[in-house]
Design a protein around this motif. Structure first.
Motif, PDB file in Angstrom:
ATOM      1  N   TYR A   1       0.835  -1.200   0.000  1.00 33.68           N
ATOM      2  CA  TYR A   1       0.000   0.000   0.000  1.00 33.68           C
ATOM      3  C   TYR A   1       0.870   1.250   0.000  1.00 33.68           C
ATOM      4  O   TYR A   1       1.873   1.322   0.711  1.00 33.68           O
ATOM      5  CB  TYR A   1      -0.912   0.005   1.236  1.00 33.68           C
ATOM      6  N   ASP A   2       0.465   2.234  -0.799  1.00 33.81           N
ATOM      7  CA  ASP A   2       1.151   3.522  -0.773  1.00 33.81           C
ATOM      8  C   ASP A   2       0.164   4.609  -1.194  1.00 33.81           C
ATOM      9  O   ASP A   2      -0.513   4.468  -2.224  1.00 33.81           O
ATOM     10  CB  ASP A   2       2.355   3.524  -1.714  1.00 33.81           C
ATOM     11  N   PRO A   3       0.079   5.699  -0.418  1.00 38.70           N
ATOM     12  CA  PRO A   3      -0.868   6.775  -0.758  1.00 38.70           C
ATOM     13  C   PRO A   3      -0.609   7.407  -2.122  1.00 38.70           C
ATOM     14  O   PRO A   3      -1.548   7.880  -2.774  1.00 38.70           O
ATOM     15  CB  PRO A   3      -0.658   7.792   0.366  1.00 38.70           C
ATOM     16  N   LEU A   4       0.658   7.436  -2.569  1.00 36.30           N
ATOM     17  CA  LEU A   4       0.961   8.001  -3.886  1.00 36.30           C
ATOM     18  C   LEU A   4       0.233   7.228  -4.985  1.00 36.30           C
ATOM     19  O   LEU A   4      -0.338   7.823  -5.905  1.00 36.30           O
ATOM     20  CB  LEU A   4       2.472   7.956  -4.136  1.00 36.30           C
ATOM     21  N   LEU A   5       0.271   5.903  -4.893  1.00 40.63           N
ATOM     22  CA  LEU A   5      -0.412   5.078  -5.889  1.00 40.63           C
ATOM     23  C   LEU A   5      -1.918   5.268  -5.791  1.00 40.63           C
ATOM     24  O   LEU A   5      -2.605   5.392  -6.812  1.00 40.63           O
ATOM     25  CB  LEU A   5      -0.039   3.605  -5.693  1.00 40.63           C
ATOM     26  N   VAL A   6      -2.451   5.293  -4.591  1.00 40.55           N
ATOM     27  CA  VAL A   6      -3.897   5.450  -4.408  1.00 40.55           C
ATOM     28  C   VAL A   6      -4.359   6.790  -4.972  1.00 40.55           C
ATOM     29  O   VAL A   6      -5.397   6.880  -5.638  1.00 40.55           O
ATOM     30  CB  VAL A   6      -4.264   5.320  -2.919  1.00 40.55           C
ATOM     31  N   ASP A   7      -3.593   7.840  -4.725  1.00 39.95           N
ATOM     32  CA  ASP A   7      -3.936   9.150  -5.260  1.00 39.95           C
ATOM     33  C   ASP A   7      -3.926   9.131  -6.789  1.00 39.95           C
ATOM     34  O   ASP A   7      -4.806   9.718  -7.436  1.00 39.95           O
ATOM     35  CB  ASP A   7      -2.940  10.186  -4.733  1.00 39.95           C
ATOM     36  N   TYR A   8      -2.954   8.433  -7.368  1.00 41.54           N
ATOM     37  CA  TYR A   8      -2.882   8.331  -8.828  1.00 41.54           C
ATOM     38  C   TYR A   8      -4.075   7.539  -9.370  1.00 41.54           C
ATOM     39  O   TYR A   8      -4.657   7.904 -10.402  1.00 41.54           O
ATOM     40  CB  TYR A   8      -1.563   7.669  -9.222  1.00 41.54           C
ATOM     41  N   ILE A   9      -4.461   6.471  -8.681  1.00 41.14           N
ATOM     42  CA  ILE A   9      -5.639   5.702  -9.098  1.00 41.14           C
ATOM     43  C   ILE A   9      -6.873   6.596  -9.090  1.00 41.14           C
ATOM     44  O   ILE A   9      -7.712   6.535 -10.000  1.00 41.14           O
ATOM     45  CB  ILE A   9      -5.834   4.477  -8.173  1.00 41.14           C
ATOM     46  N   GLY A  10      -6.988   7.435  -8.064  1.00 39.73           N
ATOM     47  CA  GLY A  10      -8.111   8.361  -8.013  1.00 39.73           C
ATOM     48  C   GLY A  10      -8.124   9.315  -9.188  1.00 39.73           C
ATOM     49  O   GLY A  10      -9.187   9.620  -9.752  1.00 39.73           O
ATOM     50  N   GLU A  11      -6.939   9.816  -9.601  1.00 39.12           N
ATOM     51  CA  GLU A  11      -6.867  10.701 -10.764  1.00 39.12           C
ATOM     52  C   GLU A  11      -7.242   9.968 -12.042  1.00 39.12           C
ATOM     53  O   GLU A  11      -7.964  10.499 -12.894  1.00 39.12           O
ATOM     54  CB  GLU A  11      -5.444  11.275 -10.887  1.00 39.12           C
ATOM     55  N   ILE A  12      -6.765   8.752 -12.188  1.00 39.45           N
ATOM     56  CA  ILE A  12      -7.084   7.958 -13.375  1.00 39.45           C
ATOM     57  C   ILE A  12      -8.579   7.677 -13.449  1.00 39.45           C
ATOM     58  O   ILE A  12      -9.184   7.686 -14.525  1.00 39.45           O
ATOM     59  CB  ILE A  12      -6.289   6.634 -13.364  1.00 39.45           C
ATOM     60  N   ALA A  13      -9.213   7.430 -12.294  1.00 43.48           N
ATOM     61  CA  ALA A  13     -10.655   7.180 -12.265  1.00 43.48           C
ATOM     62  C   ALA A  13     -11.436   8.384 -12.778  1.00 43.48           C
ATOM     63  O   ALA A  13     -12.549   8.238 -13.298  1.00 43.48           O
ATOM     64  CB  ALA A  13     -11.091   6.828 -10.846  1.00 43.48           C
ATOM     65  N   LYS A  14     -10.859   9.586 -12.663  1.00 42.92           N
ATOM     66  CA  LYS A  14     -11.541  10.795 -13.127  1.00 42.92           C
ATOM     67  C   LYS A  14     -11.344  11.022 -14.624  1.00 42.92           C
ATOM     68  O   LYS A  14     -12.273  11.445 -15.320  1.00 42.92           O
ATOM     69  CB  LYS A  14     -11.007  12.017 -12.377  1.00 42.92           C
ATOM     70  N   ILE A  15     -10.135  10.772 -15.120  1.00 43.68           N
ATOM     71  CA  ILE A  15      -9.817  11.217 -16.483  1.00 43.68           C
ATOM     72  C   ILE A  15      -9.649  10.083 -17.487  1.00 43.68           C
ATOM     73  O   ILE A  15      -9.780  10.300 -18.691  1.00 43.68           O
ATOM     74  CB  ILE A  15      -8.540  12.079 -16.486  1.00 43.68           C
ATOM     75  N   LYS A  16      -9.374   8.851 -17.010  1.00 49.01           N
ATOM     76  CA  LYS A  16      -9.096   7.777 -17.962  1.00 49.01           C
ATOM     77  C   LYS A  16      -9.444   6.426 -17.329  1.00 49.01           C
ATOM     78  O   LYS A  16      -8.597   5.558 -17.163  1.00 49.01           O
ATOM     79  CB  LYS A  16      -7.619   7.811 -18.376  1.00 49.01           C
ATOM     80  N   ARG A  17     -10.720   6.272 -16.988  1.00 54.92           N
ATOM     81  CA  ARG A  17     -11.143   5.092 -16.210  1.00 54.92           C
ATOM     82  C   ARG A  17     -10.945   3.782 -16.946  1.00 54.92           C
ATOM     83  O   ARG A  17     -10.915   2.721 -16.326  1.00 54.92           O
ATOM     84  CB  ARG A  17     -12.599   5.239 -15.769  1.00 54.92           C
ATOM     85  N   GLU A  18     -10.766   3.830 -18.282  1.00 52.12           N
ATOM     86  CA  GLU A  18     -10.559   2.580 -19.021  1.00 52.12           C
ATOM     87  C   GLU A  18      -9.239   1.906 -18.664  1.00 52.12           C
ATOM     88  O   GLU A  18      -9.037   0.730 -18.963  1.00 52.12           O
ATOM     89  CB  GLU A  18     -10.635   2.822 -20.531  1.00 52.12           C
ATOM     90  N   LEU A  19      -8.333   2.633 -18.023  1.00 55.01           N
ATOM     91  CA  LEU A  19      -7.070   2.034 -17.588  1.00 55.01           C
ATOM     92  C   LEU A  19      -7.228   1.186 -16.330  1.00 55.01           C
ATOM     93  O   LEU A  19      -6.341   0.415 -15.982  1.00 55.01           O
ATOM     94  CB  LEU A  19      -6.029   3.131 -17.320  1.00 55.01           C
ATOM     95  N   ILE A  20      -8.357   1.328 -15.635  1.00 47.97           N
ATOM     96  CA  ILE A  20      -8.578   0.573 -14.406  1.00 47.97           C
ATOM     97  C   ILE A  20      -9.119  -0.801 -14.762  1.00 47.97           C
ATOM     98  O   ILE A  20     -10.224  -0.932 -15.305  1.00 47.97           O
ATOM     99  CB  ILE A  20      -9.549   1.324 -13.465  1.00 47.97           C
ATOM    100  N   LYS A  21      -8.331  -1.815 -14.461  1.00 49.30           N
ATOM    101  CA  LYS A  21      -8.681  -3.192 -14.823  1.00 49.30           C
ATOM    102  C   LYS A  21      -8.559  -4.088 -13.592  1.00 49.30           C
ATOM    103  O   LYS A  21      -8.475  -3.605 -12.468  1.00 49.30           O
ATOM    104  CB  LYS A  21      -7.790  -3.668 -15.970  1.00 49.30           C
TER     105      LYS A  21
END
Length: 313
Positions: free
Chosen positions: A193-213
């Protein structure tokens, strides 16, 4: 922190990992960085390692043909009669012709074998030079963060550890991310776990959710308690749940995540989920339909979009 606007250079993903590796003709050092100048000796002598293996194979094949020609010449010189000379010459030409034909047919496979041999033989130096490239990339951190990110992006397929992933995530945290940017997510997932990664996942969920697999969904679910401890943790989890709602397969695979955060989904995501359930009523949705129906009754009872959806269902 003020975000830096950037435009990444195009990144060409390699067909094979060895496509990333170049070697200096002058000093023999390896490099993974896209540059013509050798980082070890400073000469403009880098060339792809695949090309070097092809050169080695061609040189070896030419040596064999020259040896066959030399043997034929010796036979001709040692012959006692004209007939023997002609026979030796014909045999040499035939041998060279057959050898050339076999070599042409086997050139690709020989290049692959030579490449494997070269990589195995120079493995220690290759690893040492890759870590030198890593240090070179990191040295630009303060004056040019975009260049550092692009260099680390070139190196990461060959260096598999969380340190280089964290460095990339730290750099991405400085950039103003946009939908049109060439971003990636799953290659940057960490083991811990790392907050940096979680924060990046949150950004991706806003702008490019197709990357979330799948791997990202599993990561988020595994570290859900830690994410909830963040100030914007629920928003991030809701964003990931909204990304799951884009495909029926993900909804069926992660119903618990979607059910827990359905109440925070924006209207368009909830409507998509509602219509999906209406369209496939016999799928094993778990308790997702009950939660979606409750939210629709509480918040969108008179919304024409949801009424039309119910009518179609």
């Amino acid at each position: 922190m003020k975000k830096i606007p950037v435009h990444f250079r195009p990144y060409h993903k390699p067909r094979q990992l060895y496509d990333l590796i170049s070697r200096c003709k002058s000093c023999g050092s390896f490099s993974v960085l896209e540059d013509e100048v050798c980082p070890s000796c400073g000469k403009t002598a880098l060339r792809p390692i695949e090309r070097q293996s092809a050169v080695n194979v061609k040189r070896s094949m030419l040596t064999k043909r020259l040896f066959a020609a030399f043997m034929g010449l010796v036979g001709v010189l040692l012959s006692e009669t004209f007939a023997q000379r002609m026979l030796c010459l014909a045999a040499a030409l035939l041998l060279i012709g057959i050898l050339w034909y076999i070599q042409r047919k086997s050139f690709s496979s020989e290049c692959s074998r030579e490449l494997d041999r070269l990589l195995q033989q120079e493995q220690v130096q290759l690893i040492r030079d890759m870590y030198r490239d890593w240090e070179t990339a990191f040295s630009h951190w303060d004056e040019d963060k975009q260049l550092t990110y692009e260099l680390l992006r070139q190196l990461r397929p060959l260096i598999h550890n969380d340190t280089i992933r964290l460095q990339q995530l730290g750099l991405l945290h400085h950039f103003a991310l946009r939908k049109d940017m060439e971003l990636e997510l799953e290659p940057l997932l960490l083991e811990q776990y790392d907050p940096l990664l979680v924060d990046y996942i949150g950004e991706i969920a806003k702008i490019k959710r197709e990357l979330i697999k799948d791997r990202t969904f599993r990561y988020v679910i595994h570290y859900e308690p830690e994410i909830l401890g963040l100030k914007n943790g629920q928003d991030i989890l809701a964003g990931v749940a909204g990304a799951a709602a884009r495909m029926k397969r993900y909804v069926l695979a992660y119903p618990g995540l979607i059910r827990r955060y359905a109440y925070r989904l924006p209207k368009d995501r909830l409507l998509r989920l509602h219509r999906m359930i209406q369209q496939y009523p016999n799928e094993p949705w778990g308790r997702v339909p009950e939660e979606v129906d409750r939210i629709v009754r509480d918040q969108y009872q008179w919304d024409p979009d949801f009424q039309d959806s119910a009518g179609r269902g």
